[in-house]
Motif scaffolding. Structure first.
Motif, PDB file in Angstrom:
ATOM      1  N   ILE A  44     -93.441  32.068  30.514  1.00  0.00           N
ATOM      2  CA  ILE A  44     -91.993  31.949  30.688  1.00  0.00           C
ATOM      3  C   ILE A  44     -91.349  33.327  30.799  1.00  0.00           C
ATOM      4  CG2 ILE A  44     -89.864  31.302  29.483  1.00  0.00           C
ATOM      5  CD1 ILE A  44     -91.185  28.733  28.638  1.00  0.00           C
ATOM      6  N   ASP A  45     -91.808  34.266  29.986  1.00  0.00           N
ATOM      7  CA  ASP A  45     -91.243  35.613  30.034  1.00  0.00           C
ATOM      8  C   ASP A  45     -91.468  36.247  31.407  1.00  0.00           C
ATOM      9  OD1 ASP A  45     -90.123  37.928  28.326  1.00  0.00           O
ATOM     10  OD2 ASP A  45     -91.856  38.843  29.287  1.00  0.00           O
ATOM     11  N   TYR A  91     -86.359  30.396  22.847  1.00  0.00           N
ATOM     12  CA  TYR A  91     -87.254  31.398  23.430  1.00  0.00           C
ATOM     13  C   TYR A  91     -87.738  32.395  22.382  1.00  0.00           C
ATOM     14  CZ  TYR A  91     -86.818  30.346  28.460  1.00  0.00           C
ATOM     15  OH  TYR A  91     -86.910  29.777  29.711  1.00  0.00           O
ATOM     16  N   LYS A  92     -86.903  32.678  21.385  1.00  0.00           N
ATOM     17  CA  LYS A  92     -87.310  33.653  20.365  1.00  0.00           C
ATOM     18  C   LYS A  92     -88.537  33.164  19.585  1.00  0.00           C
ATOM     19  CE  LYS A  92     -84.101  31.906  16.807  1.00  0.00           C
ATOM     20  NZ  LYS A  92     -82.920  32.234  15.956  1.00  0.00           N
ATOM     21  N   LEU A 107     -90.999  31.825  20.905  1.00  0.00           N
ATOM     22  CA  LEU A 107     -92.158  31.993  21.793  1.00  0.00           C
ATOM     23  C   LEU A 107     -92.617  33.442  21.823  1.00  0.00           C
ATOM     24  CD1 LEU A 107     -90.829  29.904  24.832  1.00  0.00           C
ATOM     25  CD2 LEU A 107     -92.213  29.087  22.909  1.00  0.00           C
ATOM     26  N   LEU A 116     -88.430  25.367  30.284  1.00  0.00           N
ATOM     27  CA  LEU A 116     -88.322  25.149  28.849  1.00  0.00           C
ATOM     28  C   LEU A 116     -89.698  25.029  28.213  1.00  0.00           C
ATOM     29  CD1 LEU A 116     -86.024  23.182  30.452  1.00  0.00           C
ATOM     30  CD2 LEU A 116     -85.239  22.950  28.105  1.00  0.00           C
ATOM     31  N   GLY A 142     -95.024  31.336  26.047  1.00  0.00           N
ATOM     32  CA  GLY A 142     -94.046  32.418  26.039  1.00  0.00           C
ATOM     33  C   GLY A 142     -94.394  33.503  27.035  1.00  0.00           C
ATOM     34  N   THR A 146     -89.074  34.298  33.990  1.00  0.00           N
ATOM     35  CA  THR A 146     -87.610  34.308  33.845  1.00  0.00           C
ATOM     36  C   THR A 146     -86.996  35.644  33.440  1.00  0.00           C
ATOM     37  OG1 THR A 146     -87.628  33.664  31.500  1.00  0.00           O
ATOM     38  CG2 THR A 146     -87.699  31.883  33.140  1.00  0.00           C
ATOM     39  N   ILE A 161     -90.521  35.964  22.506  1.00  0.00           N
ATOM     40  CA  ILE A 161     -89.725  36.671  23.516  1.00  0.00           C
ATOM     41  C   ILE A 161     -88.551  37.389  22.841  1.00  0.00           C
ATOM     42  CG2 ILE A 161     -88.284  36.381  25.571  1.00  0.00           C
ATOM     43  CD1 ILE A 161     -89.977  33.912  26.269  1.00  0.00           C
ATOM     44  N   LYS A 183     -97.694  28.257  21.857  1.00  0.00           N
ATOM     45  CA  LYS A 183     -96.423  28.933  22.138  1.00  0.00           C
ATOM     46  C   LYS A 183     -96.616  30.350  22.662  1.00  0.00           C
ATOM     47  CE  LYS A 183     -93.517  26.244  19.000  1.00  0.00           C
ATOM     48  NZ  LYS A 183     -92.747  26.247  17.747  1.00  0.00           N
ATOM     49  N   VAL A 211     -85.452  37.924  23.275  1.00  0.00           N
ATOM     50  CA  VAL A 211     -84.504  37.303  24.197  1.00  0.00           C
ATOM     51  C   VAL A 211     -83.289  38.169  24.497  1.00  0.00           C
ATOM     52  CG1 VAL A 211     -83.166  35.233  24.676  1.00  0.00           C
ATOM     53  CG2 VAL A 211     -85.233  35.064  23.306  1.00  0.00           C
ATOM     54  N   THR A 252     -81.308  20.833  27.502  1.00  0.00           N
ATOM     55  CA  THR A 252     -80.907  22.046  26.784  1.00  0.00           C
ATOM     56  C   THR A 252     -79.841  21.779  25.729  1.00  0.00           C
ATOM     57  OG1 THR A 252     -79.246  22.615  28.473  1.00  0.00           O
ATOM     58  CG2 THR A 252     -81.461  23.558  28.726  1.00  0.00           C
TER      59      THR A 252
END
Length: 485
Positions: free
Chosen positions: A374-375, A137-138, A140, A359, A371, A378, A142, A367, A144, A126
């Motif tokens: 991941i969204d 993340y943005k 993807l 990640l 995304g 998380t 998201i 993506k 955020v 990271t």
């Protein structure tokens, strides 16, 4: 009460990869003897099949892969567009990071689109040397900032997963710590097992060890230890320090971490613990109440309850049955030992211990799909999200374990009552712990440096070295292995 568990289920998290639906498995065709395994969820993998796009997922356990499989099973429209190829490389013998690094730097169609990193080395991906591969993340798709606010994500997880103001990784599990104590010992020593009573006795939330050691002396007078070994307070010490082990490229011994020498010696010299080492047989024996003297408790997050304490508080017996792999199934007889004789309260010092961050590769061609996954893992704070299922024990109906999650919003709408804690709602204490945790003192070198520091501390408390000698030898070991001075 009895809990059934496969004899090898505790090991399954290390290397098992399973797939859902119409899976074509390619397990055991991994990289040599690293323990790598691969599986393909939905149809295919590696290349587009039937118009689908492949998402390459890398992990060191099957935990996140199983979450992805769950998402696919609940969202058939996702399965129509994507197939997920999973590669699992256990962290044993340090195999995961080199394999992941090689895959990221190699690029191409086999490069990870989505990958996992645990607390011990997450900063490398990271904020450290491999951070350049992580996608914000943005990027993807998201939203955020708004989603983090809506989900009330524990701040320490955001800090660890951020790079130059961009969130590139978040966790699903929250690992803020609490003090996990024996009710029977508290009753015998203090006349009450109420969390507020014990919290007051140990100085919960005080950000000081003063009352904790006053309590240790009181317990000693009644024949009890306050903890099992010095490792039980180490994570609280480590993760409450303002600075980490390396600052501006130089070795840094934060005063709070240096104080661990004195705290550890105080515990040993006064007989306040059983002088065990965490993850050793004697440590586990203390969980079952079979140590040289009974101890009040342990410091840890919810996972310590679910996967360590609860598994070492009863007696394991074979049922005579076997699982689908032919391995004997064992069950935990909780009528024996200390199961149910536990509760949690706020610790003196806020800390976290462990966790997994998810990640995405900035060069991924999928993506949108990554995304979406991941969204859901998380940031989704609805009853349809992973975190709600994880917190309420509905993710896997065959294993209804409740765990603490990163979303404070989800914790507030969840039932954290567990038999192991005598019916207490554990989320009350752990949510407070999540907010107290500090995520700004990690470095990519913590795993190695922590091991050397704790080894030298034990040499000092055993009387084998002076305080100055222990510090000197610690500095030399770090310089020799990491070339950090």
């Amino acid at each position: 009460m009895k809990k059934a568990l496969s004899f090898i289920s505790a090991l399954a998290l290390l290397a098992t990869a399973t797939a859902c639906g119409g899976t074509k498995s390619s397990s055991d065709q991994g990289n040599g003897d690293t323990g790598t395994s691969q599986s393909e969820s939905s149809n295919g993998g590696g290349e587009k099949k039937e118009g689908k796009q492949t998402i390459n997922l890398w992990s060191f356990t099957d935990e996140v892969p199983k979450m992805v499989e769950k998402y696919i099973s609940l969202h058939p429209e996702f399965a129509e567009k994507y197939t997920v190829k999973t590669t699992i490389v256990p962290t044993t013998e340090g195999a995961y990071q080199p394999a992941l690094d090689k895959a990221l730097t190699g690029g191409g169609s086999d490069a990870p689109d989505m990958y996992c990193a645990e607390a011990a080395f997450v900063l490398k991906y990271t904020q450290g040397e491999m951070a350049s591969y992580a996608a914000p993340y943005k990027d993807l798709g998201i939203d955020v900032d708004n989603e983090i606010k809506a989900a009330d994500i524990a701040q320490y997880t955001v800090d660890i997963g951020s790079n130059n103001g961009n969130v590139v990784g978040l966790g699903y599990q929250a690992t803020g710590g609490a003090f996990i104590y024996r009710r029977s010992v508290a009753k015998a020593a203090f006349g009450s097992d109420d969390p507020k009573t014990v919290e007051e006795k140990i100085g919960g939330g005080s950000n000081s060890w003063d009352k904790f050691f006053e309590c240790a002396e009181e317990l000693k007078g009644k024949g009890y230890g306050i903890v099992s070994g010095d490792g039980d307070i180490w994570h609280a010490v480590e993760n409450s320090s303002p600075t980490g082990w390396v600052v501006d490229g130089k070795l840094n011994i934060d005063p709070k971490r240096e104080e661990f020498l004195d705290l550890s010696k105080k515990l040993k010299d006064n007989g306040y613990h059983n002088d065990t080492e965490d993850w050793g047989d004697a440590w586990f024996a203390d969980m079952k109440g079979e140590g040289s003297k009974e101890v009040l408790g342990f410091f840890g997050p919810a996972w310590l309850i679910n996967y360590t304490l609860s598994q070492n508080c009863g007696s394991w017996k074979e049922t005579g049955e076997k699982d689908e792999n032919g391995d004997p199934i064992k069950e935990l007889d909780t009528s024996i030992g200390t199961y149910g004789d536990w509760a949690v309260c706020q610790p003196p010092i806020g800390f976290f211990w462990g966790g997994t961050w998810v990640l995405a590769n900035k060069d991924s061609k999928v993506k949108e799909g990554v995304g979406e996954l991941i969204d859901w893992i998380t940031l989704n704070c609805t009853q349809d999200g992973l975190q709600y299922m994880w917190a309420n024990g509905t993710f896997d109906t065959s294993n209804p374990t409740k765990d603490c999650v990163a979303s404070g919003t989800v914790l507030k709408m969840s039932n954290g009552e567990v038999d192991f804690l005598g019916g207490q709602n554990m989320f009350d204490a752990f949510e407070a712990g999540n907010k107290l945790a500090n995520g700004k003192n990690l470095t990519p070198y913590d795993e190695t440096i922590n091991q050397k520091w704790r080894g030298q501390v034990r040499q000092y408390t055993a009387g084998n070295k002076s305080r100055d000698e222990a510090i000197k030898d610690f500095k030399q070991e770090v310089a020799d292995e990491l070339d950090i001075h």
